[in-house]
Design a protein around this motif. Structure first.
Motif, PDB file in Angstrom:
ATOM      1  N   VAL A 197     -10.187  -4.261  62.952  1.00  0.00           N
ATOM      2  CA  VAL A 197      -9.344  -5.282  63.323  1.00  0.00           C
ATOM      3  C   VAL A 197     -10.042  -6.184  64.282  1.00  0.00           C
ATOM      4  N   GLY A 198     -10.685  -5.409  65.409  1.00  0.00           N
ATOM      5  CA  GLY A 198     -11.287  -6.412  66.321  1.00  0.00           C
ATOM      6  C   GLY A 198     -12.424  -7.223  65.874  1.00  0.00           C
ATOM      7  N   GLY A 199     -13.339  -6.462  65.202  1.00  0.00           N
ATOM      8  CA  GLY A 199     -14.279  -7.218  64.478  1.00  0.00           C
ATOM      9  C   GLY A 199     -13.941  -8.550  63.443  1.00  0.00           C
ATOM     10  N   ALA A 200     -12.863  -8.038  62.868  1.00  0.00           N
ATOM     11  CA  ALA A 200     -12.191  -9.186  61.899  1.00  0.00           C
ATOM     12  C   ALA A 200     -11.789 -10.430  62.857  1.00  0.00           C
ATOM     13  N   ALA A 201     -11.212 -10.179  64.292  1.00  0.00           N
ATOM     14  CA  ALA A 201     -10.822 -11.244  64.968  1.00  0.00           C
ATOM     15  C   ALA A 201     -11.896 -11.905  65.358  1.00  0.00           C
ATOM     16  N   VAL A 202     -13.107 -11.407  65.804  1.00  0.00           N
ATOM     17  CA  VAL A 202     -14.375 -12.017  66.267  1.00  0.00           C
ATOM     18  C   VAL A 202     -14.817 -12.952  64.984  1.00  0.00           C
ATOM     19  N   ALA A 203     -14.847 -12.370  63.720  1.00  0.00           N
ATOM     20  CA  ALA A 203     -15.343 -13.145  62.741  1.00  0.00           C
ATOM     21  C   ALA A 203     -14.709 -14.429  62.393  1.00  0.00           C
ATOM     22  N   VAL A 204     -13.288 -14.183  62.594  1.00  0.00           N
ATOM     23  CA  VAL A 204     -12.515 -15.497  62.372  1.00  0.00           C
ATOM     24  C   VAL A 204     -12.863 -16.400  63.536  1.00  0.00           C
ATOM     25  N   LEU A 205     -13.000 -16.058  64.557  1.00  0.00           N
ATOM     26  CA  LEU A 205     -13.307 -16.851  65.612  1.00  0.00           C
ATOM     27  C   LEU A 205     -14.356 -17.719  65.436  1.00  0.00           C
ATOM     28  N   VAL A 206     -15.697 -16.958  65.153  1.00  0.00           N
ATOM     29  CA  VAL A 206     -17.040 -17.258  65.059  1.00  0.00           C
ATOM     30  C   VAL A 206     -16.829 -18.334  63.702  1.00  0.00           C
ATOM     31  N   LEU A 207     -16.042 -17.959  62.685  1.00  0.00           N
ATOM     32  CA  LEU A 207     -15.865 -18.929  61.467  1.00  0.00           C
ATOM     33  C   LEU A 207     -15.319 -20.242  61.858  1.00  0.00           C
ATOM     34  N   VAL A 208     -14.288 -20.071  62.691  1.00  0.00           N
ATOM     35  CA  VAL A 208     -13.462 -21.497  63.024  1.00  0.00           C
ATOM     36  C   VAL A 208     -14.593 -22.367  64.027  1.00  0.00           C
ATOM     37  N   VAL A 209     -15.142 -21.442  64.650  1.00  0.00           N
ATOM     38  CA  VAL A 209     -16.284 -22.598  65.734  1.00  0.00           C
ATOM     39  C   VAL A 209     -17.195 -23.039  65.139  1.00  0.00           C
ATOM     40  N   GLY A 210     -17.823 -22.455  64.203  1.00  0.00           N
ATOM     41  CA  GLY A 210     -18.751 -22.836  63.050  1.00  0.00           C
ATOM     42  C   GLY A 210     -18.298 -24.283  62.260  1.00  0.00           C
ATOM     43  N   LEU A 211     -17.106 -23.780  61.859  1.00  0.00           N
ATOM     44  CA  LEU A 211     -16.637 -25.111  61.116  1.00  0.00           C
ATOM     45  C   LEU A 211     -16.187 -26.291  61.789  1.00  0.00           C
ATOM     46  N   VAL A 212     -15.738 -26.153  63.216  1.00  0.00           N
ATOM     47  CA  VAL A 212     -15.418 -27.238  63.874  1.00  0.00           C
ATOM     48  C   VAL A 212     -16.890 -27.790  64.398  1.00  0.00           C
TER      49      VAL A 212
END
Length: 120
Positions: free
Chosen positions: A98-113
């Motif tokens: 769950v923690g790793g998935a949360a970090v992955a979502v954060l990285v994905l959002v930052v990358g897309l922005v």
């Protein structure tokens, strides 16, 4: 592109391990996932050392992230399913997933922005 395909195939293999093997396959699947992740970081670091701009936002496109999300989502669900079956060991794995998935979502959002800003 070859690294990306290798990561997709590795993620698909780990996902299959977790869904087919359940709690029994969980340690092997996690070790394989870590090995794929670590090797990709070595490749990225080597490319950066050679002067390749590895954080170019133009390469971070939605068409590249969709297959990744479609592979990682069943992996996360499968790991959580297997972790519940595993019991004690699985509790820590579930929290880590769950923690790793949360970090992955954060990285994905930052990358897309960053990618959208670079296009405009």
């Amino acid at each position: 592109m070859a690294l990306q395909v290798a990561l997709w195939l590795g993620t698909a293999a780990v996902t299959a391990m977790v869904w087919l093997g359940g709690a029994t396959a969980l340690p092997c699947a996690l070790c394989s996932f870590v090995a794929f992740g670590a090797s990709s970081w070595f490749v990225i670091a080597y490319a950066a050392r050679l002067g390749v701009r590895v954080d170019d936002p133009a390469w971070f496109a939605a068409r590249r992230t969709v297959p990744c999300v479609l592979l990682v989502l069943p992996l996360v669900v499968g790991v959580l399913r297997a972790a519940v079956q595993a019991g004690g060991f699985g509790t820590g794995v579930a929290y880590g997933t769950v923690g790793g998935a949360a970090v992955a979502v954060l990285v994905l959002v930052v990358g897309l922005v960053r990618s959208l800003r670079a296009l405009h």
